[in-house]
Design an enzyme around this catalytic site. Structure first.
Site, mmCIF file in Angstrom:
data_model
loop_
_atom_site.group_PDB
_atom_site.id
_atom_site.type_symbol
_atom_site.label_atom_id
_atom_site.label_comp_id
_atom_site.label_asym_id
_atom_site.label_seq_id
_atom_site.Cartn_x
_atom_site.Cartn_y
_atom_site.Cartn_z
ATOM 1 C CD GLU A 1 2.542 5.371 6.438
ATOM 2 O OE1 GLU A 1 1.759 4.768 5.698
ATOM 3 O OE2 GLU A 1 2.180 5.962 7.474
ATOM 4 C CB THR B 1 -1.021 -1.562 8.611
ATOM 5 O OG1 THR B 1 -1.843 -0.778 9.359
ATOM 6 C CG2 THR B 1 -1.910 -1.932 7.443
ATOM 7 C CB SER C 1 -6.942 12.756 -1.194
ATOM 8 O OG SER C 1 -5.578 12.827 -0.859
ATOM 9 C CB THR D 1 -0.993 -0.010 1.179
ATOM 10 O OG1 THR D 1 -0.287 -0.218 2.401
ATOM 11 C CG2 THR D 1 -2.034 -1.105 1.006
#
Length: 425
Positions: free
Chosen positions: A297, A210, A425, A173
């Site tokens: 991240e 995750t 988004s 992802t």
């Protein structure tokens, strides 16, 4: 309703500076395992987003999953299926989609799981109880499962024993690189091979993260014995990492043993082959766990927090995680600031047993604080130079006992905000 979820073009993020320099590793083929991937437009356009793994009849399956109270339908389904006895001739399969977590979607969640796993069972002629599914991505949106089932014939036709890297890429992802690791165990009767893939970048905290992890081996071992090993090792590996302290709804670790190795069955868990196999499996699990942190991240630093001298294991874990999860500690690391006072703060807030005047703090091998005060030999210049590295060690000795714990984390940069502020988004 599910079909109304439109596919979107996924924006690639810069590859983590902590990514393996040589790229995805060369993983051994595991006899009895085949992979296929497809572009199903579950959420993102122009990328593969579904992975199928077909496992040979007789494969033993073990697993570990998130303990979130809002875990996804696929997690509940996998947990239920692992409790069922499998026939000796039953094959098995794992199907994974990225882009949509199928979590917090009410009755539609289980309907989607049933549609996907039922479709795989029919396509591959195996019991639906042996089809395990995973979903990762946005929470709260119905899974457009018909986009996946429409591609099952393509997946079946594409199955290959050398497509594990494609599988690793399909489950990503916000990951910036695919993750793989392997190990081999030599025994008197033959070699045992292990190969694993993982995804994970954010929403990473114990129980698990995750994180989707699939590890395959040709070892001969019962599901019960495989589960014992997985359960023993998960706390020292996948439950010892954190990126942002957020536990996912969708964490899954599935380990599959096909039994195709020429090595003897691992039945006596005290035997030398059993111990060697467990050590090798742990190495693969830890390697994948570290890669998840290195792809945190926005991460620029890989950090081990090592707590020693604790009164017991629970206190060592509690204090180590308090340090690793502290935004103030993590931002100081990002800024290459040798702010050991934030370590003191994190130890104190943890709720773990600690004595101000007995603990010591080191950055790498540099002693920065002891006896309730800054070390008399402390050098700000030396410590600041150490903080410029991209692999750091923070050591805290509590001086209270013999228990210890290591956990792994990363720094917290503005990149984390950039990625998560526009995730949907």
């Amino acid at each position: 309703m599910a079909s109304a979820v439109a596919a979107k073009t996924k924006t690639a993020h810069p590859v983590s500076p902590l990514a393996p320099k040589d790229g995805f590793p060369s993983l051994p083929k595991i006899a009895g395992v085949e992979f296929a991937t497809v572009e199903a437009n579950v959420r993102y356009k122009n990328r593969t987003d579904v992975m199928l793994a077909r496992l040979a009849p007789g494969t033993a399956i073990a697993g570990a999953f998130t303990r979130s109270s809002t875990r996804a339908a696929c997690i509940l389904d996998c947990q239920a299926k692992l409790k069922l006895a499998a026939g000796p001739k039953d094959g098995a399969a794992i199907i994974v989609n990225s882009g949509n977590a199928n979590a917090f979607t009410g009755a539609l969640g289980q309907e989607a799981v049933d549609a996907v796993t039922g479709g795989v069972a029919k396509a591959l002629a195996m019991p639906v109880s042996r089809v395990f599914s995973s979903s990762t991505g946005v929470i709260g949106e119905p899974l457009p499962h018909e986009r996946i089932t429409a591609k099952l014939d393509d997946l079946k036709a594409a199955l290959s024993d050398d497509a594990i890297e494609l599988a690793a890429r399909a489950i990503m992802t916000t990951d910036t690189f695919p993750k793989g690791a392997s190990a081999e165990v030599e025994t008197d009767a033959g070699k045992i091979r292990i190969a694993g893939i993982a995804k994970g970048s954010g929403m990473i905290a114990p129980d698990m993260a995750t994180m989707l992890v699939y590890i395959f081996t040709d070892a001969k071992i019962s599901a019960a014995n495989l589960q014992k090993i997985v359960s023993r090792q998960v706390d020292q590996t996948f439950n010892a990492i954190t990126v942002d302290s957020d536990t996912s709804t969708s964490d899954a670790l599935i380990v599959a043993a096909t039994g195709k190795s020429k090595a003897a069955e691992i039945a006596d868990m005290r035997s030398k082959p059993a111990k060697a196999f467990e050590a090798a499996l742990r190495d693969v699990m830890l390697d994948l766990a570290h890669q998840v942190v290195k792809d945190g991240e926005g991460a620029t630093k890989f950090v081990e927090v090592r707590v020693t001298g604790a009164s017991d294991a629970a206190n060592a874990h509690r204090i180590a995680m308090a340090i690793a999860n502290s935004p103030l500690v993590k931002t100081a690391i990002a800024g290459e600031d040798a702010n050991w006072g934030r370590i003191v703060m994190a130890v104190g807030k943890s709720g773990g047993k600690a004595d101000r005047d007995k603990l010591s703090i080191r950055f790498g091998d540099i002693l920065v604080a002891e006896n309730g005060w800054r070390s008399p030999d402390y050098s700000e210049e030396q410590t600041s130079a150490y903080m410029k590295g991209n692999a750091l060690l923070i050591q805290v000795d509590l001086g209270l006992g013999k228990a210890s714990k290591s956990v792994w984390t990363c720094d917290l940069t503005h990149g984390y905000i950039d990625i998560n502020a526009d995730y949907r988004s």
